[in-house]
Design an enzyme around this catalytic site. Sequence first.
Site, short mmCIF file in Angstrom:
data_model
loop_
_atom_site.label_atom_id
_atom_site.label_comp_id
_atom_site.label_asym_id
_atom_site.label_seq_id
_atom_site.Cartn_x
_atom_site.Cartn_y
_atom_site.Cartn_z
N ASN A 163 0.82 -1.21 0.00
CA ASN A 163 0.00 0.00 0.00
C ASN A 163 0.87 1.28 0.00
OD1 ASN A 163 -2.39 1.69 0.15
ND2 ASN A 163 -3.43 -0.17 0.80
N ARG A 164 0.26 2.41 0.30
CA ARG A 164 0.91 3.69 0.01
C ARG A 164 1.61 4.33 1.21
NH1 ARG A 164 -3.35 2.84 -3.03
NH2 ARG A 164 -3.19 3.31 -5.24
N HIS B 189 3.35 -0.10 -2.77
CA HIS B 189 3.71 -1.52 -2.85
C HIS B 189 5.22 -1.76 -2.98
CE1 HIS B 189 -0.42 -2.44 -2.77
NE2 HIS B 189 -0.70 -2.46 -4.06
N HIS C 72 -1.22 -10.08 -3.21
CA HIS C 72 -2.09 -9.26 -4.05
C HIS C 72 -2.83 -10.12 -5.08
CE1 HIS C 72 -3.48 -5.69 -6.07
NE2 HIS C 72 -2.75 -4.89 -5.31
N SER C 73 -3.39 -11.25 -4.63
CA SER C 73 -4.17 -12.08 -5.57
C SER C 73 -5.46 -11.39 -5.97
CB SER C 73 -4.49 -13.44 -4.94
OG SER C 73 -3.33 -14.23 -4.91
N TYR C 74 -5.80 -11.55 -7.24
CA TYR C 74 -7.06 -11.02 -7.78
C TYR C 74 -8.02 -12.19 -7.93
CZ TYR C 74 -4.92 -6.58 -9.44
OH TYR C 74 -4.30 -5.36 -9.55
N ASP D 61 -11.43 0.92 -3.05
CA ASP D 61 -9.97 0.77 -2.94
C ASP D 61 -9.61 1.32 -1.56
OD1 ASP D 61 -7.33 0.30 -3.43
OD2 ASP D 61 -7.17 1.63 -5.16
N GLN E 163 -7.38 -4.36 2.77
CA GLN E 163 -7.65 -3.49 1.62
C GLN E 163 -8.59 -4.23 0.69
OE1 GLN E 163 -6.24 -0.41 1.36
NE2 GLN E 163 -6.67 0.20 -0.75
N GLU F 11 -6.51 -7.62 0.43
CA GLU F 11 -5.11 -7.59 0.86
C GLU F 11 -5.06 -7.35 2.37
OE1 GLU F 11 -3.34 -4.46 -1.83
OE2 GLU F 11 -5.26 -4.81 -2.77
C1 GLA Z 1 -3.68 -1.81 -4.65
C2 GLA Z 1 -3.96 -0.37 -4.58
C3 GLA Z 1 -4.73 0.04 -5.78
C4 GLA Z 1 -4.00 -0.32 -7.03
C5 GLA Z 1 -3.71 -1.79 -7.03
C6 GLA Z 1 -2.88 -2.17 -8.21
O1 GLA Z 1 -4.76 -2.57 -4.36
O2 GLA Z 1 -4.65 -0.01 -3.40
O3 GLA Z 1 -4.95 1.42 -5.75
O4 GLA Z 1 -2.79 0.38 -7.10
O5 GLA Z 1 -3.04 -2.13 -5.86
O6 GLA Z 1 -3.37 -1.63 -9.40
#
Ligand code: GLA
Length: 389
Positions: A124-125, A150, A223-225, A289, A326, A354
Amino acid sequence: MKKTVQNLALGVSITCILTACSNNGTNKNESSDSTNTKTTTTAMKTGIQQADWGESDGKKVYLYTLTNKNGAQVKISNYGGTITSWVTPDSKGNKSSIVLGFNELKGYLAHPPYFGATVGRYGNRIAKGRFTLDGKTYKLAVNNNANALHGGLKGFDKVVWDAAALADNTPSLTLNYTSKDGEEGYPGNLKTSVKFTLSDDNELKIEYDAETDKATPINLTNHSYFNLTGDVNNTILNHSLMIDADRYTPVDTSLIPTGELKSVKGTPFDFTTPHKIGERIDQVKGGYDHNFVLNKKGTNLDKVAEVTDSISGRKLEVYTTQPGLQFYSGNFLDGTLKTDDGKPIMQHAALCLETQHFPDSPNEPSFPSTILKPGEKYHTETMYKVSVQ
Ligand code: GLA
């Protein structure tokens, strides 16, 4: 004997050599896939195979296949500690992968947005890519507008990890990576290991451990989708989601938390009872998000979220020792990226859950601390469990 299964990212057949899956020891099998590429698979120990998967940074990249007694399979690469596929049966017994991923390394070398990756040193940020620790200001690699996201330009998702010797006979794969002092601007040599275990109940447990020689922020996650239908042609807007969180951390326009812990009551962020993701997403600018402040107390491995899908009958449960989650609804996916069989990966084709500490914690003293000090041991656990209803 060969068995063919469907892969979400492919939509085409991939091949699993069942004789090799059930082999012990170091038996090698040469096989040809549908493109006639020769691959060497080595049965490493019960339930785990290793296959050559290419090279990055001059290091060998492997793809590991974890198979449980009930025929579910997880594939993980030491490139980025990436989960590339998780094949499970739906309620009718049809198998498909419930995570976005590619069949070949080149898909990852093109840097998809963290598909299946192990994210670090700080998931994250971090606002403006800077923080102050013990009186010293550190400047990080900035890669998301003005912020660090990340782990920076070359985070843990883009490095080659070392697989640990697999002497024991547990169905676990351990990957190790030492991040150097100053890497991406972070202080301290950080020894990290991530252990993946697939149980016969289709639980994928991920254990993160780390030690440092200088105080550093740390926030490791996966960070699995997920798309429980196993088909990117279906969005996740009809998936139903529950998150055990009475509060979330609202963000500014650059997705940095304001510092407030806000009640979800009466807002589109209230997932304390199950809601379809698409039900209120239009009320959330840009889509979901956001970091949810989990109700759980302490650091037990507690259930914090559940996703269900009526098309496949699959259910995904998330357990974690972490304080935050997240929920990202795949907002930035825009069809540019394609699955291996050419299907565009559209907005909301998948969702991420996440597990984490709160974003920008190094700059927000009211959030639980993410600082790891020399002599301390970082240990967190997250478990994803898939079943059918
Ligand atoms: C995380 C962030 C999102 C985005 C994704 C990757 O989940 O919170 O804003 O950057 O990664 O695209």
